[in-house]
Design an enzyme around this catalytic site. Structure first.
Site, mmCIF file in Angstrom:
data_model
loop_
_atom_site.group_PDB
_atom_site.id
_atom_site.type_symbol
_atom_site.label_atom_id
_atom_site.label_comp_id
_atom_site.label_asym_id
_atom_site.label_seq_id
_atom_site.Cartn_x
_atom_site.Cartn_y
_atom_site.Cartn_z
ATOM 1 N N GLN A 133 83.063 -48.171 8.280
ATOM 2 C CA GLN A 133 83.347 -48.725 9.627
ATOM 3 C C GLN A 133 84.401 -49.811 9.515
ATOM 4 O OE1 GLN A 133 81.854 -52.090 10.670
ATOM 5 N NE2 GLN A 133 83.186 -52.035 12.466
ATOM 6 N N THR A 161 85.190 -49.469 15.411
ATOM 7 C CA THR A 161 84.340 -50.035 16.464
ATOM 8 C C THR A 161 85.212 -50.694 17.528
ATOM 9 O OG1 THR A 161 82.562 -50.398 14.883
ATOM 10 C CG2 THR A 161 82.492 -51.711 16.893
ATOM 11 N N ARG A 170 74.750 -64.984 21.567
ATOM 12 C CA ARG A 170 73.385 -64.812 21.063
ATOM 13 C C ARG A 170 72.689 -66.167 20.980
ATOM 14 N NH1 ARG A 170 75.697 -60.628 16.904
ATOM 15 N NH2 ARG A 170 76.439 -59.137 18.440
ATOM 16 N N HIS A 281 76.035 -50.919 21.150
ATOM 17 C CA HIS A 281 75.922 -51.854 20.022
ATOM 18 C C HIS A 281 74.490 -52.404 19.916
ATOM 19 C CE1 HIS A 281 78.998 -53.925 17.352
ATOM 20 N NE2 HIS A 281 77.933 -54.624 17.038
HETATM 21 C C1 LIG Z 1 72.187 -57.074 12.417
HETATM 22 C C2 LIG Z 1 73.200 -56.129 13.008
HETATM 23 C C3 LIG Z 1 74.508 -56.161 12.550
HETATM 24 C C4 LIG Z 1 75.455 -55.259 13.078
HETATM 25 N N1 LIG Z 1 76.726 -55.253 12.564
HETATM 26 C C5 LIG Z 1 77.616 -54.319 12.996
HETATM 27 C C6 LIG Z 1 78.909 -54.213 12.403
HETATM 28 O O1 LIG Z 1 79.253 -54.947 11.476
HETATM 29 N N2 LIG Z 1 79.742 -53.243 12.889
HETATM 30 C C7 LIG Z 1 79.385 -52.396 13.898
HETATM 31 O O2 LIG Z 1 80.172 -51.536 14.301
HETATM 32 N N3 LIG Z 1 78.161 -52.478 14.474
HETATM 33 C C8 LIG Z 1 77.266 -53.399 14.030
HETATM 34 N N4 LIG Z 1 76.023 -53.451 14.589
HETATM 35 C C9 LIG Z 1 75.628 -52.455 15.601
HETATM 36 C C10 LIG Z 1 75.019 -51.218 14.922
HETATM 37 O O3 LIG Z 1 75.981 -50.538 14.172
HETATM 38 C C11 LIG Z 1 74.413 -50.255 15.946
HETATM 39 O O4 LIG Z 1 75.369 -49.970 16.938
HETATM 40 C C12 LIG Z 1 73.164 -50.819 16.582
HETATM 41 O O5 LIG Z 1 72.373 -51.490 15.636
HETATM 42 C C13 LIG Z 1 72.353 -49.692 17.203
HETATM 43 O O6 LIG Z 1 71.211 -50.180 17.796
HETATM 44 P P1 LIG Z 1 69.755 -50.199 17.103
HETATM 45 O O7 LIG Z 1 69.771 -51.379 16.170
HETATM 46 O O8 LIG Z 1 68.858 -50.394 18.248
HETATM 47 O O9 LIG Z 1 69.594 -48.910 16.369
HETATM 48 C C14 LIG Z 1 75.076 -54.349 14.090
HETATM 49 C C15 LIG Z 1 73.739 -54.340 14.552
HETATM 50 C C16 LIG Z 1 72.810 -55.196 14.011
HETATM 51 C C17 LIG Z 1 71.389 -55.126 14.499
#
Ligand SMILES: Cc1cc2nc3c(=O)[nH]c(=O)nc-3n(C[C@H](O)[C@H](O)[C@H](O)COP(=O)(O)O)c2cc1C
Length: 381
Positions: A133, A161, A170, A281
Site C-alpha cells: 500500500q 490509498t 481522533r 477506512h
Molecule cells: C490501526 C489502523 C491503522 C491503519 N493504517 C492504515 C494505513 O496505513 N493505510 C491504509 O490505507 N489504511 C489504513 N487503515 C485502514 C485499513 O486499511 C482498513 O481500511 C480498515 O481497517 C478497515 O476497517 P476494519 O478495521 O473495520 O476492518 C488503518 C486502520 C487501522 C485500524
C-alpha cells in the site's frame, strides 16, 4: 488452515477482549477508534447488520470451496489483511506475524507504507502473498524508489490509498497524547506498566519505526524530525493526476483503496486501474461517511465489468465476510480483527484470527448450500 486454536478465543470479539487486557489503553484506543464521535464505526456495524441471506435447503449444490481468485491469482480464501500503519505500536512485529500468517493461509497481505516492518522484511515473511500500500510521497524519486523496492521483492499489486486527504480527527489519540514522539505522562507510564508483556516486548524490540521510509530519513536524528518529515512528505492528497502518473509508473496491478462513490470508481476505471477497494477506512476518516454496504450495488453496476471490486470496513466475523461477498465483492479485507489476533496471542494469534474467519465463513456457506464465494450473491435477500 491452522487447527490448533487457543480455546480462550472462539470469535473476533473474544480476541478483541483479550487484546484490551494485554495492550496499553493508548494503543488500544488507537486501534479500535474511529474519528470524532465514532459514528462511522457504529454505522458500519448497523449497515452490515441489515444485510440478510436467504438459504435454500432442498436444491443444494455441493459445498464448499472457499478458494477465490483476485487479479489472476488463486487464494485459499476470499479475504485478506488490510494495510495497518504504526503496526508495531499494537504489538512488536505485528506486521511480520500478519505477513507470515497470510502466506501460511494463502491469503493476500497488504503492507502499509507506514507499517513498522519494511517492504523487504515483509516480503521475506509473505512471499508472493505481499501486496504493497502506497501513500505517495511528494518527492518523485522516493515514490519511484518505494515502487522499485516493491517490484524488486516480487510484489505485483500496488494499493494506492486515496481517502486520507487530511488526517482523521481522533479525540482519544489527542487526549492520550498519542504522537511521534509519544508524550510521556504519568498516565501513559501507568498504562504501560499495567501491561507488562507489551512493555517487555516493546522494550526488547524498540520503539515502532516507519521501517519502509527509514532509508529516506537516515539523516534525521530525533523522532520529532521523523514525524515532521512523514507529515510533510505524505501531505499531498492523491488526486486524479497523481493516479494517472502512478498508473504509468507501476507496471503491475494498480488497486485504488478508499473509493466510496460512483464518480471516483469511474475515474479509476478510466485510468485503467485493475481493482478498487470500496472502503471508508474503517470509519477512521469521516464520521458521517456512508458505509461500503450502501455503495456496493451502484459501484458494481457502473464499473464491475471494467475492474475488480474489493471491499473493507466493519468486518467482525466470517458472517460479515459472507455479507460483503453476497453484495458482490470478490475479495473482502479487514484490519482491526487481525490486530486483535496478534494483541491477544502474538504470532499465533494472527493464524487464529484467520482460522476463526475461515471457519465462520465456511459454516455460513455450508448452511446456505453455497458452493463457492462468488455464488454467495445468489443468496442475498
Ligand atoms: C490501526 C489502523 C491503522 C491503519 N493504517 C492504515 C494505513 O496505513 N493505510 C491504509 O490505507 N489504511 C489504513 N487503515 C485502514 C485499513 O486499511 C482498513 O481500511 C480498515 O481497517 C478497515 O476497517 P476494519 O478495521 O473495520 O476492518 C488503518 C486502520 C487501522 C485500524
Amino acid at each position: 488452515m491452522v487447527n490448533k486454536l487457543d480455546s480462550r478465543a472462539a470469535s473476533i470479539a473474544d480476541l478483541k477482549l483479550l487484546t484490551k487486557k494485554r495492550i496499553p489503553k493508548f494503543a488500544y484506543d488507537y486501534l479500535v477508534g474511529g474519528c470524532n464521535n465514532d459514528r462511522a464505526v457504529s454505522h458500519n456495524r448497523e449497515a452490515l447488520d441489515h444485510v440478510f441471506l436467504q438459504p435454500s435447503y432442498l436444491s443444494r449444490t455441493q459445498v464448499a470451496s472457499l478458494k477465490a481468485t483476485a487479479l489472476g491469482v488463486e487464494y485459499d480464501a476470499p479475504f485478506g489483511i488490510a494495510p495497518l500503519g504504526l503496526s508495531g505500536l499494537i504489538w512488536p512485529k505485528a506486521a511480520e506475524y500478519h505477513a507470515s500468517a497470510a502466506k501460511t493461509a494463502n491469503i493476500p497481505y497488504i503492507l502499509s507504507t507506514l507499517a513498522s516492518t519494511s517492504i523487504e522484511d515483509a516480503a521475506a515473511c509473505a512471499g508472493s502473498n505481499l501486496w504493497f500500500q502506497l501513500y505517495p510521497p511528494k518527492e518523485q524519486e522516493i515514490r519511484l524508489d518505494l515502487m522499485q523496492r516493491a517490484r524488486q521483492v516480487g510484489c505485483n499489486n500496488l494499493v494506492v490509498t486515496i481517502d486520507v486527504p487530511v488526517a482523521g480527527r481522533r479525540p482519544n489519540d489527542i487526549k492520550n497524547g498519542l504522537s511521534v514522539p509519544p508524550k510521556i505522562t504519568l498516565n501513559s507510564i501507568y498504562q504501560t506498566l499495567s501491561r507488562p508483556s507489551w512493555a517487555v516486548a516493546t522494550a526488547f524490540n524498540g520503539m515502532p519505526q516507519f521501517a519502509s521510509m527509514q532509508p529516506y530519513m537516515n539523516k534525521l536524528s530525533n523522532l520529532k524530525d521523523v514525524a515532521n518529515y512523514i507529515r510533510s512528505t505524505l501531505k499531498e492528497p492523491v488526486d486524479l493526476s497523481m493516479l494517472e502518473k502512478l498508473r504509468q509508473q507501476w507496471p503491475g496491478n494498480l488497486i485504488v483503496k478508499g473509493v466510496l462513490n460512483v464518480e471516483d470508481a469511474k475515474h479509476c476505471a478510466a485510468i485503467n486501474a485493475d481493482a478498487i477497494i470500496v472502503s471508508n477506512h474503517g470509519g477512521r476518516q469521516l464520521d458521517v461517511a456512508c458505509s461500503p454496504v450502501e455503495m456496493m450495488q451502484e459501484i458494481i453496476d457502473s464499473v464491475g465489468d471494467k475492474l475488480e471490486v474489493f471491499v473493507d470496513s466493519g468486518v467482525e466475523s466470517g458472517v460479515d465476510i459472507a455479507r460483503y461477498l453476497a453484495l458482490g465483492a470478490s475479495m473482502v479485507f479487514s484490519g482491526r480483527p487481525y490486530m486483535y489476533g496478534v494483541g491477544a496471542f502474538g504470532r499465533q494469534g494472527a493464524n487464529q484470527c484467520i482460522d476463526i474467519l475461515y471457519s465462520e465463513l465456511e459454516q455460513v456457506m455450508n448452511q446456505l448450500g453455497c458452493s463457492s464465494p462468488h455464488e454467495l450473491v445468489k443468496f442475498l435477500k
